[in-house]
Enzyme design. Sequence first.
Site, PDB file in Angstrom:
ATOM      1  N   ASP A 473      45.708  32.708  33.506  1.00  0.00           N
ATOM      2  CA  ASP A 473      45.957  33.205  34.864  1.00  0.00           C
ATOM      3  C   ASP A 473      47.349  32.726  35.290  1.00  0.00           C
ATOM      4  OD1 ASP A 473      44.423  34.416  37.357  1.00  0.00           O
ATOM      5  OD2 ASP A 473      45.694  32.751  38.066  1.00  0.00           O
ATOM      6  N   GLU A 516      46.420  39.448  37.537  1.00  0.00           N
ATOM      7  CA  GLU A 516      47.356  38.644  36.742  1.00  0.00           C
ATOM      8  C   GLU A 516      46.632  37.830  35.676  1.00  0.00           C
ATOM      9  OE1 GLU A 516      46.409  36.184  40.484  1.00  0.00           O
ATOM     10  OE2 GLU A 516      46.574  38.297  39.890  1.00  0.00           O
TER      11      GLU A 516
END
Length: 605
Positions: A473, A516
């Site tokens: 992440d 993301e």
Amino acid sequence: MPIGALALSVALTVLASSATHSPIAALLACLIAALAWRAGSAYALALTVLAIPTLARFDPLLAPHAGSAQWARLALLFIGAMAVGLSLRAMARTANGDGSAWPEHGREEHSPSTSRTPSAERAARDDALGRAVERDAVERLLTGVRESLDADTVTLWLRNEDDQQHAVLSVSAPGVESAEPHCTPPVESLVQWSMAQGLTTGNQHTDSCGVLVAPVARDDRLRWAISLFVARRAALPQNAKQALAANAARLGSLLDLLRDGRETRHYRGKAEVLARAAERVQGSHDVAGLGHAICDAALEVSGATRAAFTLWNEGAEGGTVISVSSGHPVPTGFAVTPESFVGTACRERQRFTVRETERTLRYPVFGPGEPVRRLGSLAVVPLQREGRALGAITIEGEEPGQVTEVETSLLLLLSSLSAAAYQGVRQFEEATAESRTDALTNLANRRVFDERLRQHLNECDRSDQVLSLILADLDNFKSINDTHGHAAGDRVLAAVAVAAKRVVRNIDLCARYGGEELAILLPQTPLERAHEVAERLRTTLESSRVEIGGHVLAVTASFGVASYPTSTGSHDSLFSAADKALYEAKHAGRNCVRCNGLSVGNIGR
């Protein structure tokens, strides 16, 4: 002929039974006659020699009370049976014309054999009828030549694949026995010289008889010749040599016309085969399957030995062999050069048929370094669509003339179907790829990730293997979007995807799981090794920079790693185990790796 053979067999059986009082002897007599008819005297004589002592030892009806007279009658019976068989053999050969049968299409034109389907049966009947019509037409022409030149005998000669000349058909005047003329040099030598030189020739003037031989040209190939014989040389007309040469040219034209008609019949017979092949080609769903279907279809509609399917890149002016038929020495993946026959066909978008490659083939078929193989004939047909060459179908024959113009025409139809099928397959593959790929990062999407995750977990259970999962992440990604805009965020995601692809192996899967967040599947990778991969990707991102609008951005990410069955023994909890480790990495200050199942002290940062 079959009815006569059956009648003689019955007569032999009755005669043998009454003469020897032995059914076994009767059956052996019929067998000797059949063997002499079908295989010749040597085999029949061998069976006769073996049969008499065998009967003497094992026949219970003949051996106990057989005297010398009985054995003499038995020997005469077997010899008579062999004579009957040899007579049938001679009659069969004479019916075909002076001991030489009119050449079958498969022998002279290398037509392929077909399975005995109803359509093949019809084709076989048409072929037999066609041969009879051809023989009659040639015989009429030879008769006309004999009558116009007042010759005793006119003979048609053919040179076979072993470079041997043999008489195919002879026409003699009424009352004249067809026999080989005795002349100097021998007629076979005259025929051989005439074919080799392409000139009309004759025997010596000192001979009492007259012999002339003229070559018959077909497609610039001298494989036929016509000879003329008169018992008295004085009976030869003064212009006999010129007239025979002119008639040889007429005969060559006739043979070409007969061949065209034969190929037309062959073309019609292949229509059903082409239709079935087209169904398989159009039913292919990927390029590899399409290539195999095209190669199989090309062999079915032709008499070729092997086939290949090539894709062509017009921009790069080069191609690649995608599929080949079984036993083809050229491997898949072989590079096709523009100077080769296949490359030339694709560049010029023209088909090529080479009936005799030994005399005309100066360039490689596919490219330099291709395997050496026996190559007698060749055809290359490009696949075209909207004015562009997509590839080519190539068929090869080991013998000259094995690949014909008619078969090239069939390949042209197949190539049109194949070009349309190829475009459909490519569109299907592109649509499939688009549905399984993230458009921004060009990574696999979540759908593909879920499928592969299930597959790998099941494989782990079957093979007692291990599967690791890395979740990544990006740190502070929301601030990048808020400060520099979403376009900047997209640039960062694309850069991270490129870095991730460089770290993983070909068997690994890197996917954009959402926003993301990236997910990386590492099959056959234990937890410790997966931690090393995550750490390598973390340091790669930490040292990279992304320039956006004059601003240089540093990119970092946090990683959570879990392994099945090390971290968890449940399929459903592997993702949550990696997600839990990712949560720990975020709360540990970001830009770090945490593993579910290993302590921080054991793995370090």
